[in-house]
Motif scaffolding. Structure first.
Motif, PDB file in Angstrom:
ATOM      1  N   GLY A 198      -6.964 -16.550 -10.669  1.00 27.68           N
ATOM      2  CA  GLY A 198      -8.693 -15.855 -10.425  1.00 27.68           C
ATOM      3  C   GLY A 198      -8.890 -16.288  -8.730  1.00 27.68           C
ATOM      4  N   LYS A 199      -8.036 -16.678  -8.096  1.00 32.40           N
ATOM      5  CA  LYS A 199      -8.260 -17.368  -6.672  1.00 32.40           C
ATOM      6  C   LYS A 199      -7.325 -16.705  -6.075  1.00 32.40           C
ATOM      7  N   VAL A 200      -7.675 -16.758  -4.923  1.00 31.05           N
ATOM      8  CA  VAL A 200      -6.660 -15.811  -3.373  1.00 31.05           C
ATOM      9  C   VAL A 200      -5.887 -16.826  -3.231  1.00 31.05           C
ATOM     10  N   GLN A 201      -4.369 -16.222  -2.534  1.00 29.76           N
ATOM     11  CA  GLN A 201      -3.451 -16.855  -2.795  1.00 29.76           C
ATOM     12  C   GLN A 201      -3.317 -16.590  -1.268  1.00 29.76           C
ATOM     13  N   GLY A 202      -2.812 -15.080  -1.159  1.00 31.27           N
ATOM     14  CA  GLY A 202      -2.648 -14.708  -0.304  1.00 31.27           C
ATOM     15  C   GLY A 202      -2.032 -13.433  -0.187  1.00 31.27           C
ATOM     16  N   VAL A 203      -1.793 -13.045   1.011  1.00 37.22           N
ATOM     17  CA  VAL A 203      -1.282 -11.087   1.233  1.00 37.22           C
ATOM     18  C   VAL A 203       0.429 -10.595   0.721  1.00 37.22           C
ATOM     19  N   LEU A 204      -0.033 -10.018  -0.137  1.00 37.03           N
ATOM     20  CA  LEU A 204       2.175  -9.202   0.601  1.00 37.03           C
ATOM     21  C   LEU A 204       1.896  -8.425   1.225  1.00 37.03           C
ATOM     22  N   GLU A 205       2.365  -8.005   1.913  1.00 37.12           N
ATOM     23  CA  GLU A 205       2.644  -6.499   2.707  1.00 37.12           C
ATOM     24  C   GLU A 205       4.307  -6.351   3.196  1.00 37.12           C
ATOM     25  N   VAL A 206       3.716  -4.858   2.576  1.00 41.10           N
ATOM     26  CA  VAL A 206       5.526  -4.112   3.278  1.00 41.10           C
ATOM     27  C   VAL A 206       4.586  -2.830   4.195  1.00 41.10           C
ATOM     28  N   PHE A 207       5.875  -2.918   4.781  1.00 39.23           N
ATOM     29  CA  PHE A 207       6.218  -1.835   5.979  1.00 39.23           C
ATOM     30  C   PHE A 207       6.543  -1.172   6.238  1.00 39.23           C
ATOM     31  N   GLY A 208       7.060   0.373   6.653  1.00 43.33           N
ATOM     32  CA  GLY A 208       7.829   1.409   6.305  1.00 43.33           C
ATOM     33  C   GLY A 208       8.183   2.306   8.120  1.00 43.33           C
ATOM     34  N   ARG A 209       9.129   2.521   8.279  1.00 40.08           N
ATOM     35  CA  ARG A 209       9.321   3.333   9.814  1.00 40.08           C
ATOM     36  C   ARG A 209       9.197   4.711   9.242  1.00 40.08           C
ATOM     37  N   GLY A 210       8.559   5.047   7.814  1.00 37.64           N
ATOM     38  CA  GLY A 210       9.081   6.397   7.100  1.00 37.64           C
ATOM     39  C   GLY A 210       8.038   6.528   6.148  1.00 37.64           C
ATOM     40  N   PRO A 211       7.676   7.347   5.196  1.00 33.65           N
ATOM     41  CA  PRO A 211       7.072   7.655   4.381  1.00 33.65           C
ATOM     42  C   PRO A 211       6.792   6.617   3.820  1.00 33.65           C
ATOM     43  N   LEU A 212       6.540   5.411   2.576  1.00 31.45           N
ATOM     44  CA  LEU A 212       6.304   5.055   1.217  1.00 31.45           C
ATOM     45  C   LEU A 212       6.452   6.090  -0.153  1.00 31.45           C
ATOM     46  N   GLN A 213       7.097   5.420  -0.828  1.00 32.66           N
ATOM     47  CA  GLN A 213       7.260   5.895  -1.961  1.00 32.66           C
ATOM     48  C   GLN A 213       5.161   6.151  -2.551  1.00 32.66           C
ATOM     49  N   ASP A 214       4.850   7.052  -3.440  1.00 27.20           N
ATOM     50  CA  ASP A 214       3.534   6.659  -3.381  1.00 27.20           C
ATOM     51  C   ASP A 214       4.154   7.480  -4.725  1.00 27.20           C
ATOM     52  N   ALA A 215       4.228   6.589  -5.945  1.00 27.28           N
ATOM     53  CA  ALA A 215       3.944   6.830  -7.770  1.00 27.28           C
ATOM     54  C   ALA A 215       3.568   5.690  -8.367  1.00 27.28           C
ATOM     55  N   PRO A 216       3.371   5.588  -9.362  1.00 25.13           N
ATOM     56  CA  PRO A 216       2.832   4.182 -10.306  1.00 25.13           C
ATOM     57  C   PRO A 216       3.678   3.510 -10.433  1.00 25.13           C
ATOM     58  N   GLU A 217       4.695   4.006 -10.804  1.00 25.69           N
ATOM     59  CA  GLU A 217       6.307   2.626 -11.083  1.00 25.69           C
ATOM     60  C   GLU A 217       5.922   1.837  -9.133  1.00 25.69           C
ATOM     61  N   TRP A 218       6.491   2.595  -8.720  1.00 29.73           N
ATOM     62  CA  TRP A 218       6.416   1.832  -7.092  1.00 29.73           C
ATOM     63  C   TRP A 218       5.087   0.684  -6.988  1.00 29.73           C
ATOM     64  N   ASN A 219       3.979   0.840  -7.088  1.00 27.56           N
ATOM     65  CA  ASN A 219       2.970   0.878  -7.151  1.00 27.56           C
ATOM     66  C   ASN A 219       2.776  -0.509  -7.836  1.00 27.56           C
ATOM     67  N   SER A 220       3.157   0.017  -9.713  1.00 24.06           N
ATOM     68  CA  SER A 220       3.158  -1.312 -10.148  1.00 24.06           C
ATOM     69  C   SER A 220       4.366  -2.521  -9.810  1.00 24.06           C
ATOM     70  N   PHE A 221       5.161  -2.472  -9.467  1.00 29.39           N
ATOM     71  CA  PHE A 221       5.921  -3.288  -8.885  1.00 29.39           C
ATOM     72  C   PHE A 221       5.793  -3.704  -7.550  1.00 29.39           C
ATOM     73  N   MET A 222       4.699  -3.262  -6.841  1.00 28.61           N
ATOM     74  CA  MET A 222       4.729  -3.869  -6.008  1.00 28.61           C
ATOM     75  C   MET A 222       3.652  -4.967  -6.042  1.00 28.61           C
ATOM     76  N   GLU A 223       2.755  -4.871  -6.949  1.00 26.79           N
ATOM     77  CA  GLU A 223       1.964  -6.047  -7.666  1.00 26.79           C
ATOM     78  C   GLU A 223       2.370  -6.897  -8.467  1.00 26.79           C
ATOM     79  N   ALA A 224       3.473  -6.211  -9.352  1.00 28.89           N
ATOM     80  CA  ALA A 224       3.849  -7.283 -10.216  1.00 28.89           C
ATOM     81  C   ALA A 224       4.479  -8.474  -8.978  1.00 28.89           C
ATOM     82  N   LEU A 225       4.653  -7.734  -7.837  1.00 31.10           N
ATOM     83  CA  LEU A 225       5.913  -8.838  -6.862  1.00 31.10           C
ATOM     84  C   LEU A 225       4.643  -9.499  -6.094  1.00 31.10           C
TER      85      LEU A 225
END
Length: 421
Positions: free
Chosen positions: A285-312
């Protein structure tokens, strides 16, 4: 016909083979074009093709929105379309695909359908007017649907492989977290897998500092400049702060000039980033920080991609939380040890105060004990215990009354009994 596509497991290979097969099966044609349909964005894009024996540069052709053109008609009605006079049709629609000169006069198009859902369009063109018949359209539909089956199989294979790779990545991350108390080790493993599995150009972790209510750079991968290492943002600044305050995944796929009010916008421009995603790191329940990812082109926009981002993000939060707990435990142990030693030294001083004749005796015994133990090769951990034991060797004096402890003459039997007890 279908078997020559079924064994292929990459979409690009299927498109290429489909063009070869179609070219072999139809005579008097000038072009074969395979287009891919993006149902989510409702766009059509050339995936592979050949015109008058020359490969088409699919990447150079524009992405067309689903509209009123012939390809759009084919997708909308989910059936083949025969065009006898392509030139007349072209005057009505600017979305028709023509490559090379002279322009073709006839075409037949068939949707690549899987469970009635279009995956793309297979198109054949000819310089001969009225070249194609309904029989050609029916035959092309069979070929296109065979390709759709192969494409679906290839997608299923790719999805399965991606899931396996991501599960393996999560296992590697978990292993790094549980086998090392070094936070940088765990974060580097997380960031390496973020770049690889999410197919992004760069990634970093910002750690939350409660006392200043700000986010500070902790680790990063894939950056061309040093700008990210100087990151320190208040929670009311930038996209990372928004992700924390909203406690949700935040995406920004176009970092354009009008968004220059964002903190760090110059950094985005210097790095050439055009797409961004941030996930808050939450543990217990406590904020520990932020995970940021960057692209020099479009990022994938799919539920599986978002889910893995949240898992990381969850794994990164656990790593930071564990490291914080370990640091707190080490600090507590140090403080407890110091307090213990101070207490022992206080007791020694109390003994010296009560018995002036032996003042300094405990210190001298302790020093002699440590010198002897060092010459005997006793380790540092054991030396610490020996030191404490030497300091306490006369601690029993505190329990003896002054009448006995300070008595100038010999002790009576009763007094000896009290001392020995």
């Amino acid at each position: 016909m279908g078997s020559s596509l079924d064994h292929l497991l990459k979409a690009e290979d299927i498109y290429a083979r489909l063009v070869e097969i179609t070219t072999e099966l139809f005579d008097d044609i000038c072009a074969v074009i395979v287009s891919r349909y993006d149902a989510q964005n409702q766009t059509i894009r050339c995936a592979h093709g050949v015109s008058d024996g020359v490969a088409i540069d699919a990447a150079a052709l524009p992405v067309a929105p689903l509209g009123t053109g012939t390809q759009s008609q084919t997708i909308r009605q989910r059936s083949a379309v025969v065009v006898g006079d392509l030139q007349a049709r072209y005057k009505q629609s600017k979305l028709a695909v023509f490559v090379g000169e002279p322009r073709p006069h006839a075409a037949v198009l068939a949707p690549m359908l899987r469970n009635r859902e279009p995956l793309g369009v297979l198109q054949v063109q000819s310089h001969t007017p009225q070249r194609f018949t309904e029989a050609d359209a029916e035959f092309l539909s069979i070929l296109a649907n065979s390709a759709a089956v192969a494409l679906e199989n290839a997608q299923l294979f790719e999805d399965s492989r991606t899931r396996i790779q991501r599960l393996a990545a999560l296992r590697d991350i978990e292993l790094a977290i549980t086998t090392s108390f070094d936070l940088s080790v765990a974060l580097n493993v997380i960031l390496d897998n973020a770049r690889k599995q999410l197919e992004v150009d760069a990634a970093c972790v910002l750690v939350f500092e409660p006392h200043s209510q700000s986010l500070r750079y902790a680790a990063g991968k894939g950056f061309l400049t040093e700008g990210v290492k100087h990151s320190r943002l208040r929670l009311d600044q930038g996209l990372a702060g928004q992700a924390v305050l909203q406690r949700t995944l935040l995406r920004q796929d176009l970092l354009e000039a009008e968004n220059a009010h964002w903190a760090g916008h110059r950094f985005f421009l210097d790095e050439g980033f055009t797409a961004y995603c941030a996930a808050p790191l939450l543990a217990k329940g406590k904020v520990q920080g932020v995970l940021e990812v960057f692209g020099r082109g479009p990022l994938q926009d799919a539920p599986e991609w978002n889910s893995f981002m949240e898992a990381l993000a969850i794994q990164a939060a656990i790593a930071i939380d564990n490291a914080t707990l370990f640091d707190d435990l080490q600090r507590s142990n140090v403080e407890l040890t110091l307090a213990y030693d101070v207490t022992l030294e206080g007791w020694v001083k109390a003994v010296d105060i009560r018995d002036h004749e032996t003042e300094g005796h405990t210190r001298r015994v302790t020093e002699m004990t440590l010198r002897l133990a060092q010459k005997l090769g006793v380790g540092q951990d054991e030396l610490a215990h020996l030191r404490r034991g030497a300091l306490l060797h006369d601690i029993g004096k505190l329990a003896i009354t002054d009448a006995i402890l300070l008595k100038p003459g010999p002790l009576s039997d009763e007094e000896w009994t009290e001392v020995q007890s």
